[in-house]
Enzyme design. Structure first.
Site, PDB file in Angstrom:
ATOM      1  N   HIS A   1       0.829  -1.207   0.000  1.00  0.00           N
ATOM      2  CA  HIS A   1       0.000   0.000   0.000  1.00  0.00           C
ATOM      3  C   HIS A   1       0.864   1.258   0.000  1.00  0.00           C
ATOM      4  CE1 HIS A   1      -3.233   2.777   1.414  1.00  0.00           C
ATOM      5  NE2 HIS A   1      -2.240   3.306   2.119  1.00  0.00           N
ATOM      6  N   GLU A   2       1.876   1.287   0.874  1.00  0.00           N
ATOM      7  CA  GLU A   2       2.718   2.481   0.976  1.00  0.00           C
ATOM      8  C   GLU A   2       3.536   2.696  -0.298  1.00  0.00           C
ATOM      9  OE1 GLU A   2       2.269   4.576   3.268  1.00  0.00           O
ATOM     10  OE2 GLU A   2       0.987   3.319   4.505  1.00  0.00           O
TER      11      GLU A   2
ATOM     12  N   HIS B   1       1.504   4.320  -2.985  1.00  0.00           N
ATOM     13  CA  HIS B   1       1.463   5.788  -2.964  1.00  0.00           C
ATOM     14  C   HIS B   1       2.590   6.368  -3.823  1.00  0.00           C
ATOM     15  CE1 HIS B   1      -1.724   6.642  -0.144  1.00  0.00           C
ATOM     16  NE2 HIS B   1      -1.191   5.902   0.806  1.00  0.00           N
TER      17      HIS B   1
ATOM     18  N   GLU C   1      -5.885   7.073  -0.768  1.00  0.00           N
ATOM     19  CA  GLU C   1      -5.827   5.874   0.060  1.00  0.00           C
ATOM     20  C   GLU C   1      -6.483   4.689  -0.646  1.00  0.00           C
ATOM     21  OE1 GLU C   1      -4.188   5.421   2.958  1.00  0.00           O
ATOM     22  OE2 GLU C   1      -3.424   7.431   2.572  1.00  0.00           O
TER      23      GLU C   1
END
Length: 265
Positions: free
Chosen positions: A125-126, A129, A188
């Site tokens: 997920h990070e 980004h 997100e």
């Protein structure tokens, strides 16, 4: 009303900025160079290390292992960066990735992400980004919003519009709740989708992402209303992950067949 005309002029000026698309095909506005963002990432990573002690040993090796497996399947431009990984001693369940190839994980997160697959969902997920240039987009949108507000404020003052202070205050609230916060929530949700793809392609079980958010839900406190939050609600995130799970499971099976079977202890 005449002030609406000035608002439209300001919005038009902002819309002239260069646009591109994210990995999921969403239109985005990017005004900053990747070199500048990498320098900012390096500075932020250095500051974080000054603020919190770092952990080594088994914890660092574990996080490094998961990160390496995800980085290995990134496009060459991102994969070939000199990725740096740190584990920070903090009870806050948090992790981040920064432009330039920096990953940080707090020890508190390791209490909630109870296996390699759950940790991979966070790191994926990070890194999502970063792949989607969200830092660039966030900074660009903030800059463009401020520019548009400045244009409107100048036009209102120059033309003696009655109640201009109240109008600007209302526009400021509208910018926060109508642009900046929903914009963060879209980031997100997009990073969730990209992270699910990354972890599956690396051979981590994407179903663990759902387990992670159930863990988060069990340990976290109350959340503000979603429309006032920079993050989607836990239930909304789980629904989004479920909607993309079939495609992720297919990628996961392909990765396993190709021999990608992570074993991070």
């Amino acid at each position: 009303m005449r002030w609406m005309h000035y608002l439209a002029v300001g919005a038009l000026g902002v819309s002239l900025a260069a646009c591109t698309t994210s990995p999921t095909g969403r239109s985005q506005m990017l005004l900053m160079s990747e070199n500048d963002l990498s320098q900012m990432g390096a500075q932020a990573f250095s500051q974080y290390q000054q603020q919190l002690p770092t952990a080594g040993g088994a914890q660092l090796n574990y996080v490094q292992c998961v990160t390496n497996d995800i980085v290995a399947i990134l496009p060459p431009e991102q994969r070939d960066q000199n990725w740096q990984v740190k584990v920070f001693e903090s009870e806050e369940a948090n992790a981040f990735a920064l432009p330039g190839g920096y990953v940080g994980v707090n020890t508190g997160l390791l209490e909630i992400a109870t296996n390699q697959d759950q940790l991979a969902s966070v790191i994926g997920h990070e890194i999502g980004h970063v792949l989607a240039h969200h830092a660039n987009e966030r900074a660009s949108t903030q800059s463009a919003t401020q520019l548009g507000m400045s244009v409107v404020g100048t036009a209102l003052g120059a033309n003696g519009v009655a109640g201009s202070d109240q109008i600007m205050a209302a526009l400021g609230m509208g910018a926060q709740y109508g642009i900046q916060l929903p914009f963060s929530r879209s980031h997100e949700s997009e990073a969730d989708k990209i992270g699910l793809q990354l972890m599956a392609e690396a051979g981590f079980d994407p179903r663990a992402s759902i387990e992670l958010w159930h863990n988060m839900n069990a340990t976290g406190g109350g959340q503000p209303p979603e429309w006032m939050s920079t993050h989607p609600s836990h239930g909304h995130r789980i629904d989004g992950l479920q909607a993309n799970m079939d495609a992720a499971l297919a990628q996961y099976q392909q990765a396993r067949q190709a021999g990608r079977r992570p074993n991070c202890q």
